[in-house]
Design a protein around this motif. Structure first.
Motif, PDB file in Angstrom:
ATOM      1  N   ASN A 147     -28.016  10.242 -32.195  1.00  0.00           N
ATOM      2  CA  ASN A 147     -29.177   9.912 -31.361  1.00  0.00           C
ATOM      3  C   ASN A 147     -30.217   9.175 -32.204  1.00  0.00           C
ATOM      4  O   ASN A 147     -30.705   9.695 -33.204  1.00  0.00           O
ATOM      5  N   HIS A 148     -30.577   7.954 -31.805  1.00  0.00           N
ATOM      6  CA  HIS A 148     -31.480   7.129 -32.610  1.00  0.00           C
ATOM      7  C   HIS A 148     -32.863   7.751 -32.757  1.00  0.00           C
ATOM      8  O   HIS A 148     -33.471   7.709 -33.833  1.00  0.00           O
ATOM      9  N   ASP A 149     -33.397   8.315 -31.674  1.00  0.00           N
ATOM     10  CA  ASP A 149     -34.751   8.890 -31.727  1.00  0.00           C
ATOM     11  C   ASP A 149     -34.811  10.086 -32.674  1.00  0.00           C
ATOM     12  O   ASP A 149     -35.756  10.220 -33.469  1.00  0.00           O
ATOM     13  N   ILE A 150     -33.794  10.952 -32.600  1.00  0.00           N
ATOM     14  CA  ILE A 150     -33.766  12.115 -33.495  1.00  0.00           C
ATOM     15  C   ILE A 150     -33.621  11.660 -34.941  1.00  0.00           C
ATOM     16  O   ILE A 150     -34.321  12.153 -35.836  1.00  0.00           O
ATOM     17  N   LEU A 151     -32.733  10.705 -35.181  1.00  0.00           N
ATOM     18  CA  LEU A 151     -32.530  10.207 -36.538  1.00  0.00           C
ATOM     19  C   LEU A 151     -33.802   9.576 -37.089  1.00  0.00           C
ATOM     20  O   LEU A 151     -34.219   9.877 -38.221  1.00  0.00           O
TER      21      LEU A 151
END
Length: 422
Positions: A147-151
């Motif tokens: 997940n881009h946002d979590i990363l």
């Protein structure tokens, strides 16, 4: 100096360029290879650098390549353009000293001074301490599902330069080029890019910290994580707990088909398994790794492949040296003796087929020291190549000394040589 300026600093860029050149690799969508990168930089770098500083640089999509996995299925690789590999490498060199010191001591994948061998040896120590049950966790398409946002929220904890954060996100969202069509990438970090391993470790560092907080003994190499416990009941409980944690906190899914709670003599870890006996634990080569070795040898010793025996031996040696360089970690090399004999038999079969005609076979057998009568009997036999490869005549002609003179690597001797150097 701000972080972006550190990335674009001359010495850092020089180191990144040399690393990309030495790594080589296939060209990205623009067709520029690592060897051609220098010429490309001379023409384009001033403009690209200005765009990066101004925040207007747009990375190109990666080229999608699929390769077969050893245990079935396919793995997606993303090959960026050489210029983007160069920029990502420059970012990696600045971010590694920031993030790596905070990573867990039980994380071994793609880190300076860490290796897969160290992970296997630590696993062996845990088993010797009495942890005879392993919780083997396999993440489902991890590199495709990040997940881009979590990363990015994890990256932003230590990276405060918003220009660098924006550039990393642009690389995550660069998209994929498939059959000339650009496909958007809303999740995942493509394997094949220099930044991908570090971003994977940043993402999974939260899992490491959670396991450390709970006091678990574990080894993680990228998305391959093994937790060692003392009972099956504890293993099942931990498997369920960690699965919930990964799904809730990191939006990652555990592959239920490949993950299991079992005995370390059955479950494989980084190509190895373990044998437990009264006096300790031995590291063994896993059956799947041995199967892949034999499959590769079969391919290189295919009798219908029309190449000289010297070329076969050369290619076999290249593969065996690389394979043994990794699997010499094993404490049980006896299996290598059987593989050596089987490999030589396959090569004898190749030579027997290449000789083809009876008179050719007679001539070569006599030349190689076989008595005339035995040479005639062998050459006029109606047996097929594979059966002839184990007859006394072919053994006498194509003996161990013959293969030594030809330069064929002996895995057992190579194993002893490599172990002495460790």
């Amino acid at each position: 100096m701000e972080l972006l300026e550190q990335v674009l600093e001359r010495e850092n860029l020089k180191a990144a360029y040399h690393r990309v050149r030495s790594n080589g690799g296939a060209a990205g969508p623009d067709g520029v290879t690592a060897r051609e990168l220098g010429v490309h930089l001379k023409k384009q770098w001033p403009v690209i650098k200005e765009r990066i500083v101004e925040g207007n640089y747009a990375p190109s999509p990666v080229r999608r390549v699929t390769i077969p996995k050893p245990d079935g299925g396919e793995r997606n690789l993303g090959i960026p353009n050489a210029i983007d590999r160069f920029i990502q490498q420059a970012i990696l060199q600045v971010l590694t000293p920031i993030f790596d010191p905070g990573f867990s001591e039980s994380s071994f994948g793609f880190r300076p001074g860490k290796s897969a061998h160290q992970a296997v040896q630590q696993a062996k120590c845990f088993i010797e301490q009495g942890c005879h049950v392993v919780v083997d966790i396999d993440l489902e398409k991890f590199f495709d599902k990040v997940n881009h946002d979590i990363l990015m929220s994890r990256v932003a904890r230590k990276v405060k330069d918003k220009r660098v954060l924006k550039l990393i996100r642009l690389y995550l969202q660069a998209g994929i080029m498939e059959e000339g069509v650009r496909v958007a990438s809303e999740e995942g970090t493509p394997q094949g890019s220099p930044l991908s391993p570090l971003l994977a470790n940043i993402m999974l560092d939260e899992l490491d910290k959670e396991l450390e907080k709970r006091g678990h003994k574990f080894c993680r190499y990228a998305d391959d994580c093994n937790i060692y416990v003392r009972s099956q009941k504890a293993g099942i409980r931990i498997m369920e707990s960690v699965t919930r944690f990964l799904g809730k906190r990191l939006k990652l899914k555990v592959n239920r088909k490949k993950s299991a709670v079992g005995h370390p003599t059955i479950r494989k870890f980084l190509g190895f398994t373990f044998m437990i006996f009264g006096f300790g634990v031995d590291i063994c080569i896993s059956p799947k790794s041995l199967k892949r070795l034999k499959d590769r040898i079969r391919k290189l010793t295919n009798p219908v492949w029309p190449i000289p025996i010297e070329e076969r031996v050369k290619r076999l040696n290249q593969y065996l040296r690389g394979w043994m360089g990794y699997y010499a970690l094993t404490d049980s090399p006896s299996i290598l003796g059987g593989i050596t004999g089987w490999m030589r038999r396959r090569l004898r079969s190749c030579i027997w087929q290449q000789w083809k005609r009876p008179r050719t076979r007679i001539r070569y057998l006599i030349k190689l020291g076989v008595p005339r009568k035995d040479a005639f009997n062998a050459a006029l036999s109606g047996k097929r190549d594979w059966r002839m490869s184990r007859t006394p005549a072919t053994h006498m002609a194509l003996n161990n000394l013959f293969w030594e003179n030809l330069g064929l690597v002996n895995p057992l001797i190579l194993y002893s040589y490599l172990r002495q150097g460790w």
